[in-house]
Write a protein that holds these residues in place. Structure first.
Motif, PDB file in Angstrom:
ATOM      1  N   SER A 140      -1.298   5.756  -3.432  1.00 45.89           N
ATOM      2  CA  SER A 140      -2.447   6.293  -2.704  1.00 45.89           C
ATOM      3  C   SER A 140      -1.996   7.349  -1.701  1.00 45.89           C
ATOM      4  O   SER A 140      -0.864   7.382  -1.245  1.00 45.89           O
TER       5      SER A 140
ATOM      6  N   SER B 142       0.035   0.399  -1.621  1.00 44.93           N
ATOM      7  CA  SER B 142      -1.331   0.718  -2.021  1.00 44.93           C
ATOM      8  C   SER B 142      -1.282   1.767  -3.121  1.00 44.93           C
ATOM      9  O   SER B 142      -0.541   2.751  -3.030  1.00 44.93           O
ATOM     10  N   THR B 143      -2.065   1.556  -4.181  1.00 45.21           N
ATOM     11  CA  THR B 143      -2.111   2.498  -5.300  1.00 45.21           C
ATOM     12  C   THR B 143      -3.560   2.795  -5.654  1.00 45.21           C
ATOM     13  O   THR B 143      -4.473   2.061  -5.276  1.00 45.21           O
ATOM     14  N   THR B 144      -3.742   3.884  -6.370  1.00 47.92           N
ATOM     15  CA  THR B 144      -5.064   4.217  -6.900  1.00 47.92           C
ATOM     16  C   THR B 144      -5.043   4.020  -8.409  1.00 47.92           C
ATOM     17  O   THR B 144      -4.021   4.230  -9.057  1.00 47.92           O
TER      18      THR B 144
ATOM     19  N   GLY C 275      -8.800   2.145   0.277  1.00 43.23           N
ATOM     20  CA  GLY C 275      -7.357   2.087   0.413  1.00 43.23           C
ATOM     21  C   GLY C 275      -6.880   1.302   1.604  1.00 43.23           C
ATOM     22  O   GLY C 275      -5.666   1.146   1.805  1.00 43.23           O
TER      23      GLY C 275
ATOM     24  N   LEU D 194      -4.245  -3.002  -3.948  1.00 39.44           N
ATOM     25  CA  LEU D 194      -3.232  -3.329  -2.941  1.00 39.44           C
ATOM     26  C   LEU D 194      -2.364  -4.470  -3.457  1.00 39.44           C
ATOM     27  O   LEU D 194      -2.869  -5.400  -4.086  1.00 39.44           O
TER      28      LEU D 194
ATOM     29  N   THR E  14      -2.901   7.498   1.281  1.00 42.89           N
ATOM     30  CA  THR E  14      -2.623   6.848   2.566  1.00 42.89           C
ATOM     31  C   THR E  14      -1.150   6.500   2.693  1.00 42.89           C
ATOM     32  O   THR E  14      -0.530   6.738   3.734  1.00 42.89           O
TER      33      THR E  14
ATOM     34  N   TYR F 194      -8.965   1.443  -5.412  1.00 43.10           N
ATOM     35  CA  TYR F 194      -7.696   1.236  -4.715  1.00 43.10           C
ATOM     36  C   TYR F 194      -7.228  -0.203  -4.923  1.00 43.10           C
ATOM     37  O   TYR F 194      -7.982  -1.152  -4.683  1.00 43.10           O
TER      38      TYR F 194
END
Length: 405
Positions: A198, A185-187, A89, A160, A200, A158
């Motif tokens: 995410s 940021s994504t998962t 991430g 971005l 984070t 992750y």
């Protein structure tokens, strides 16, 4: 006959216009198979991945070690856009693919390795991933489509996304990538086909919002109440103490989010962390001062008041500075700066207005500005006033004296 032909032509134009609008706006309901990509796009899964910037990602697993990707974003960002793959991430240590379209049909793509946060640490030749068959399509001045093939058994979980400053376009001769102005940021769960922001990002936003509300906004409101609402005693004190306590607790939770976030991000935040520790210490000293507050008749109450006010002002000043510094480190967009700046500016304006009002009231109530009535001596030969049926006769000067009373 001519009327029927006209209606048919109008209907065709109308349908074409709707199709064009749909293709310009783009959504997961739209088909992109007619855009001429280098691979089959009919089986792509589709996800809106960045609502603020209207980024849409389509992908599918073509074979055991091959994945197809298509990223769509608005042409109007007028800069480069990028998609990155990260194992944790973090932006640092990830591989990314950037695309830019300076004008319709004119642009390029370039892989990068993000070795650090500065521009010279973004290596255009060090990507750990190989992006095959990469290409871009621009639909007029509405949408840009970046397509590529990723050869891997499982892409990084992750993803971005980032955009650059307005008018920033790398080139094949000079692929230097300017620093982004916004990112997310994504998962991605490739097997289930689900995506989410995410942890984070959630921690970062929670850390920022809690610290802004606690150390900045609530502390300033509490200070204004203590300074300008003492005429409502003792309500002002309980209100002041309650707001500052809520701000202190909220700020502590924000600090805890920051400590958890520090373990998940890269880059140096030493100065930001040290200022945060100083703010926490000042907050603890304020709580101790409140517990040890001397009585109003105590001789040291005056010195305690000086200490409490000065410490509070220093805390608020450091909180505002550290908040702005934290927004800068977090790479937040101008909306966060504008929102926070507007809130603080509004509170400062209110404080200044109340301070001017307080000064004017104090000036009017000072002895040198009070009107002193002249004392007129009463002559000793004033005749006594008689009562009865005879009306009372009052000299003009006595009427004036009585009026003054």
């Amino acid at each position: 006959m001519e009327q029927s032909s006209s209606c048919l032509i109008f209907l065709l134009i109308f349908c074409s216009s709707l199709s064009l609008v749909n293709s310009q706006e783009d959504s997961c309901e739209n088909q992109i198979s007619g855009l001429g990509f280098n691979f089959d796009t009919t089986s792509l899964k589709c996800f809106p991945v960045w609502d603020v910037q209207n980024f849409i990602l389509r992908f599918t697993k073509a074979s055991t070690d091959k994945w197809y990707f298509v990223l769509s974003y608005p042409y109007g960002i007028n800069s480069w856009a990028a998609i990155g793959f990260s194992s944790d991430g973090k932006m640092v240590g990830s591989s990314a693919l950037a695309v830019w379209v300076a004008r319709p049909g004119v642009g390029g793509t370039q892989p990068y390795y993000l070795g650090g946060t500065s521009e010279n640490e973004v290596d255009p030749n060090g990507s750990k991933l190989t992006f095959h068959n990469r290409s871009f399509k621009s639909i007029g001045t509405s949408r840009v489509y970046l397509s590529f093939v990723l050869e891997t058994s499982a892409p990084e979980p992750y993803l971005l996304y980032a955009i650059g400053p307005k008018g920033s376009f790398p080139s094949q001769d000079n692929p230097t990538l300017s620093k982004h102005i916004d990112k997310v940021s994504t998962t991605m769960d490739y097997d289930k086909g689900t995506t989410s922001k995410s942890l984070t990002l959630k921690l970062k936003r929670s850390h920022g919002v809690l610290n802004i509300a606690g150390w900045s906004i609530l502390m300033i409101i509490g200070a204004i109440i203590a300074r300008h609402c003492k005429q409502w005693d003792p309500i002002w004190f309980y209100l002041h103490a309650s707001i500052q306590t809520i701000g202190f607790v909220t700020g502590i939770v924000g600090i805890l989010c920051g400590l958890a976030l520090r373990k998940k991000i890269s880059g140096s935040v030493t100065n930001h962390k040290n200022i945060g520790i100083l703010i926490f210490v000042l907050g603890v000293l304020q709580v101790i001062a409140l517990v040890l507050r001397p009585g109003k008749e105590s001789k040291i109450r005056k010195y305690w008041n000086w200490y409490h006010r000065c410490l509070g002002c220093i805390l608020i000043a450091f909180a505002v500075v550290n908040t702005l510094y934290g927004l800068h480190l977090g790479g937040e967009g101008s909306k966060w700066f504008a929102g926070y700046g507007t809130a603080v500016a509004l509170l400062v304006i209110i404080a200044v207005i109340l301070e001017i009002r307080k000064w004017m009231i104090s000036k009017r109530s000072s002895p040198q500005h009070q009107v002193e009535h002249p004392i007129i001596p009463v002559p000793s030969h004033i005749p006594p006033l008689s009562s009865g049926s005879q009306s009372l006769v009052c000299p003009p000067w006595l009427k004036f004296l009585l009026a003054m009373e």
